[in-house]
Design an enzyme around this catalytic site. Structure first.
Site, PDB file in Angstrom:
ATOM      1  N   TYR A 281       0.836  -1.112  -0.189  1.00  0.00           N
ATOM      2  CA  TYR A 281      -0.041  -0.002   0.043  1.00  0.00           C
ATOM      3  C   TYR A 281       0.780   1.363  -0.099  1.00  0.00           C
ATOM      4  O   TYR A 281       0.444   2.303  -0.422  1.00  0.00           O
ATOM      5  CB  TYR A 281      -0.915   0.090   1.417  1.00  0.00           C
ATOM      6  CG  TYR A 281      -0.334   0.407   2.490  1.00  0.00           C
ATOM      7  CD1 TYR A 281      -0.622   1.799   3.025  1.00  0.00           C
ATOM      8  CD2 TYR A 281       0.549  -0.373   3.446  1.00  0.00           C
ATOM      9  CE1 TYR A 281       0.047   2.377   4.095  1.00  0.00           C
ATOM     10  CE2 TYR A 281       0.809   0.058   4.412  1.00  0.00           C
ATOM     11  CZ  TYR A 281       0.757   1.402   5.015  1.00  0.00           C
ATOM     12  OH  TYR A 281       1.154   1.997   6.272  1.00  0.00           O
TER      13      TYR A 281
ATOM     14  N   HIS B 271     -10.176  -5.635   8.952  1.00  0.00           N
ATOM     15  CA  HIS B 271      -8.927  -4.884   8.375  1.00  0.00           C
ATOM     16  C   HIS B 271      -7.927  -5.825   7.746  1.00  0.00           C
ATOM     17  O   HIS B 271      -7.402  -5.500   6.642  1.00  0.00           O
ATOM     18  CB  HIS B 271      -8.410  -4.016   9.322  1.00  0.00           C
ATOM     19  CG  HIS B 271      -7.129  -3.136   8.940  1.00  0.00           C
ATOM     20  ND1 HIS B 271      -7.401  -2.167   7.914  1.00  0.00           N
ATOM     21  CD2 HIS B 271      -5.895  -2.734   9.099  1.00  0.00           C
ATOM     22  CE1 HIS B 271      -6.277  -1.324   7.364  1.00  0.00           C
ATOM     23  NE2 HIS B 271      -5.464  -2.040   8.309  1.00  0.00           N
ATOM     24  N   LYS B 272      -7.850  -6.964   8.395  1.00  0.00           N
ATOM     25  CA  LYS B 272      -6.757  -7.880   7.801  1.00  0.00           C
ATOM     26  C   LYS B 272      -7.407  -9.150   8.704  1.00  0.00           C
ATOM     27  O   LYS B 272      -7.997  -9.006   9.686  1.00  0.00           O
ATOM     28  CB  LYS B 272      -5.285  -7.606   8.350  1.00  0.00           C
ATOM     29  CG  LYS B 272      -4.658  -6.485   7.851  1.00  0.00           C
ATOM     30  CD  LYS B 272      -3.178  -6.456   8.270  1.00  0.00           C
ATOM     31  CE  LYS B 272      -2.518  -5.152   7.752  1.00  0.00           C
ATOM     32  NZ  LYS B 272      -1.130  -5.105   8.347  1.00  0.00           N
TER      33      LYS B 272
ATOM     34  N   ASP C 228      -8.377   3.169   8.103  1.00  0.00           N
ATOM     35  CA  ASP C 228      -7.318   3.161   6.884  1.00  0.00           C
ATOM     36  C   ASP C 228      -7.767   2.507   5.993  1.00  0.00           C
ATOM     37  O   ASP C 228      -7.570   2.410   4.623  1.00  0.00           O
ATOM     38  CB  ASP C 228      -6.074   2.533   7.259  1.00  0.00           C
ATOM     39  CG  ASP C 228      -5.498   2.918   8.818  1.00  0.00           C
ATOM     40  OD1 ASP C 228      -6.177   3.296   9.502  1.00  0.00           O
ATOM     41  OD2 ASP C 228      -4.333   2.518   9.043  1.00  0.00           O
TER      42      ASP C 228
ATOM     43  N   GLY D 267      -7.293  11.402   8.114  1.00  0.00           N
ATOM     44  CA  GLY D 267      -7.134  11.905   6.790  1.00  0.00           C
ATOM     45  C   GLY D 267      -7.218  10.673   5.627  1.00  0.00           C
ATOM     46  O   GLY D 267      -7.962  10.869   4.668  1.00  0.00           O
TER      47      GLY D 267
END
Length: 386
Positions: A42, A136-137, A147, A220
């Protein structure tokens, strides 16, 4: 003079590209510090997206050539991806696939379509929480991290639009809705970095399931996920677009409360200005600048927010992009942060989501997680000034 000061961002980027090869990119500080071999990442994905944005903004074929050469090192004629591990079910692994759409469209080379299909196959198999969100994983069962929305959803939507007639758009929208419902703090309007639907993770609040702090880069990531997904919806899905626009505007209004008045930047731990160890962090500030500028350009944020974003970009260029003897250093980038799973890379080893943890992770220079969003924002500046 103002334009010349911004132009140094182009010079900085090109110096980074000249020093990098597909097997040894100088922007992946995690791989360099840990002496890891080149792999689908990523981190490289963020950097290549920034190169793609520069190509789209300047029409300079040098950027496209770099992008293609880099990706071709990782993808063979059958679309197999070097260093990609399907079994990890890692949402981060999808991010680099975002550049494949342009490569496929421009070259018509089927290997890019095959690689996209491999990544889409992961999305189809990705484990989910009971509420329908991707883990997420695999090593983080039942966990949503902000994220992950950036890593997966824009790719997911673009694939759906091109190859599936948008069939799974409701799934994409549900994943954003889950984050809004489960991870947004009512008091501040900010979002917590992580959420465990089972409340079993040691870092999770037993009542809300959320982690305890606001990490600016994760905010962000999420802001960019929203603005990029909205952009991909275009004018074809007005109801869905309106829902995400509401979320984006509310998030930006909440974030701007915590903007540092003197510098226009944002702290590593968003709402803890003045605490010992907190610092004005480059990657999260850059991601917010990009979101403001792009959101204003595509008409989903107030036009005045473009100038707010440009001011953040200028301050980062002035304060964080240091030039000495023709050497460029982009400083004050948090190397990495996460929740559980593995030890922290700094002095505070328990990835428990506390203030102390987030400020302990190493602060590095010239890492793609800071360079890339800076370039994203810079390409918005270029579009506005062209």
């Amino acid at each position: 003079m103002r334009g010349e000061k911004m132009e140094k961002i182009t010079v900085f980027l090109e110096s980074i590209l000249k020093q990098s090869t597909p097997s040894q990119p100088v922007w992946n500080q995690e791989a360099i510090l840990e002496k890891k071999p080149a792999s689908w990442s990523y981190i490289d994905g963020c950097m290549l997206i920034s190169v793609l944005f520069m190509y789209e903004s300047t029409k300079n074929e040098m950027y496209f050539d770099f992008l293609k050469q880099f990706i071709d090192y990782y993808i063979d004629d059958e679309g197999n991806i070097l260093g990609y591990d399907l079994d990890a079910m890692n949402s981060d692994s999808i991010n680099e696939g975002k550049v494949l759409f342009t490569l496929y469209k421009k070259t018509k080379d089927e290997k890019y379509r095959k690689a996209m299909d491999h990544l889409y196959a992961q999305i189809q198999q990705q484990p989910r929480t009971n509420s329908g969100s991707f883990w997420h994983k695999k090593i983080y069962p039942n966990q949503i991290w902000l994220d992950g929305l950036y890593m997966i959803q824009p790719f997911y939507l673009e694939y759906e639009r091109l190859f599936n007639n948008g069939r799974n758009l409701p799934d994409i929208m549900q994943q954003f809705a889950n984050v809004n419902q489960k991870m947004r703090d009512e008091k501040t309007g900010l979002y917590f970095h992580g959420y465990d639907e089972t409340r079993q993770a040691f870092w999770a609040d037993p009542h809300t399931g959320c982690s305890s702090s606001f990490w600016t880069r994760s905010l962000g990531w999420y802001a960019m996920a929203l603005v990029d997904t909205i952009d991909l919806l275009k004018e074809d899905y007005p109801e869905e677009k309106e829902l995400l626009m509401i979320d984006l505007n509310e998030l930006i209004e909440a974030l701007l409360v915590y903007e540092d008045i003197e510098t226009s930047l944002f702290y590593q731990v968003t709402n803890q200005a003045g605490r010992v160890g907190n610092y004005l962090e480059t990657s999260g500030s850059s991601a917010i600048a990009y979101t403001l500028m792009k959101g204003a350009r595509i008409g989903v944020l107030p036009k005045s927010f473009y100038y707010k974003g440009e001011e953040i970009l200028r301050k980062i260029s002035e304060m964080k992009l240091i030039v000495t003897d023709e050497t460029y250093v982009l400083k004050d980038i948090c190397l990495v942060a996460g929740l559980g799973g593995m030890p922290g890379k700094g002095s505070y080893k328990l990835r428990d989501g506390t203030y102390e943890y987030y400020i302990s992770e190493p602060i590095v220079e010239n890492d793609a997680k800071g360079i890339a969003p800076l370039i994203y924002a810079y390409t918005e500046y270029l579009k506005n000034n062209n």
